[in-house]
Design a protein around this motif. Sequence first.
Motif, PDB file in Angstrom:
ATOM      1  N   ARG A 197      91.748  63.438 -39.846  1.00 29.48           N
ATOM      2  CA  ARG A 197      90.541  63.047 -39.535  1.00 29.48           C
ATOM      3  C   ARG A 197      89.687  64.425 -39.118  1.00 29.48           C
ATOM      4  O   ARG A 197      88.633  63.628 -38.423  1.00 29.48           O
ATOM      5  N   ILE A 198      90.400  65.502 -38.575  1.00 33.50           N
ATOM      6  CA  ILE A 198      89.415  66.466 -38.199  1.00 33.50           C
ATOM      7  C   ILE A 198      88.207  66.963 -38.945  1.00 33.50           C
ATOM      8  O   ILE A 198      86.722  67.018 -38.590  1.00 33.50           O
ATOM      9  N   GLY A 199      88.383  66.733 -40.180  1.00 29.74           N
ATOM     10  CA  GLY A 199      87.553  67.399 -41.206  1.00 29.74           C
ATOM     11  C   GLY A 199      85.902  66.291 -41.456  1.00 29.74           C
ATOM     12  O   GLY A 199      85.161  66.300 -42.346  1.00 29.74           O
ATOM     13  N   ARG A 200      86.560  64.820 -41.148  1.00 28.98           N
ATOM     14  CA  ARG A 200      85.526  64.039 -40.438  1.00 28.98           C
ATOM     15  C   ARG A 200      84.135  64.193 -40.148  1.00 28.98           C
ATOM     16  O   ARG A 200      84.735  63.964 -38.768  1.00 28.98           O
ATOM     17  N   ARG A 201      82.930  63.214 -40.819  1.00 27.35           N
ATOM     18  CA  ARG A 201      82.001  63.420 -39.700  1.00 27.35           C
ATOM     19  C   ARG A 201      82.523  62.571 -39.022  1.00 27.35           C
ATOM     20  O   ARG A 201      81.829  61.309 -39.446  1.00 27.35           O
ATOM     21  N   GLY A 202      81.717  63.071 -37.392  1.00 32.40           N
ATOM     22  CA  GLY A 202      81.775  61.423 -36.856  1.00 32.40           C
ATOM     23  C   GLY A 202      82.569  61.784 -36.364  1.00 32.40           C
ATOM     24  O   GLY A 202      83.647  60.137 -35.256  1.00 32.40           O
TER      25      GLY A 202
END
Length: 391
Positions: A197-202
């Motif tokens: 989740r951390i690496g997803r934009r937004g």
Amino acid sequence: MSAIVWIAVASLVAWCWLLLCQGFFWRTDVRLPPRRSPGAWPPVCVVVPARDEAAVLPASLPSLLAQDYPGRAEIVLVDDGGTDGTGELARELSRRHGGLPLTVDSPGEPPAGWTGKLWAVRHGIGLARARDPEYLLLTDADIAHAPDSLRELVAAARTGGFDVVSQMARLRVESLWERLVVPAFVYFFAQLYPFRRIGRRGSRTAAAAGGCVLLRADTAVRAGIPDAIRHAVIDDVALARAVRRAGGHVWLGLAERVDSVRPYPRLHDLWRMVSRSAYAQLRHSPPLLLGTVAGLALVYLVPPAAVVTGAVAGSTATWVAGALAWAVMTGTYLPMLRYYRQPLWLAPLLPFTAFLYLLMTVDSAVQHYRGRGAAWKGRTYARPDVRPEEG
């Protein structure tokens, strides 16, 4: 159905949700993202806050000095007081090993409202900015890097357009207590902050691992780092959140060749590491503390208790629900044990380790209300707005 059956079923439902709906936190395949070498390697400054680190510097600092980085890079080590000659040892290691240029300086006592580590980081970033780097590598004094670590971090940041690329260093796992507690520490962290989740934009989830954080220098200015997080005890998570609020893109994953050399041979050492910041993680909130204790009990302690209770009372439903929850728990822990190269028979012992963490969290709250608060290398912080005291 009796109350114990309902509680066991609730624990099983919680584990099914964690297994499928919490960002697959239990997987350990989130490593440095795809990357390629940039056309021109940007300048980088490595900032190392250090206080009484003479015991670990000989195993960590030479790895930074030996970085095989194609561009301009140098190291700023901030000797934040202490009494063991950290700064002079760093200079001696630099003279002996050569490699990247090293600057050693001291910041003086932190003013009110600053935690000691972040005051040292602020001083280091201030010195680094005079070199006009494009990136800052914030790394702890106990972290040893493979020779290509800096190069790979910069390549990942450039390729993916990340403002922060952070790796959770592999902690030392040698003593019995390290084997029991350390892999679970990373497992619980990933459960709170799923790396995917951390690496997803937004994404609203933001976290970093303070031992290895590559940060764009202009993003640090835009996010007000470190001044905006000067009171933070859990500085790595606070840093990532500040970057996210400023519109930055954050990535966090497990390291492959970035290792902590700091030993935690006794339970007491690990207890201090966890209890130092556990209650701060809960924002010093009694309701959150009570909820956390209840949640840990339901998720980790109920399954083995249900197995035993069901077997003794002859309740098949209780026994089955508890056994299934325990099996899911054990299965999700196996990948982390493999990552740490530990025997898999440790997985069913996770409820015992979780009970230790529950006690550490309660102790963290007790220390807070006794006025001792969090600490970093001998400095204690009773409240975010209270001047640190020498301990």
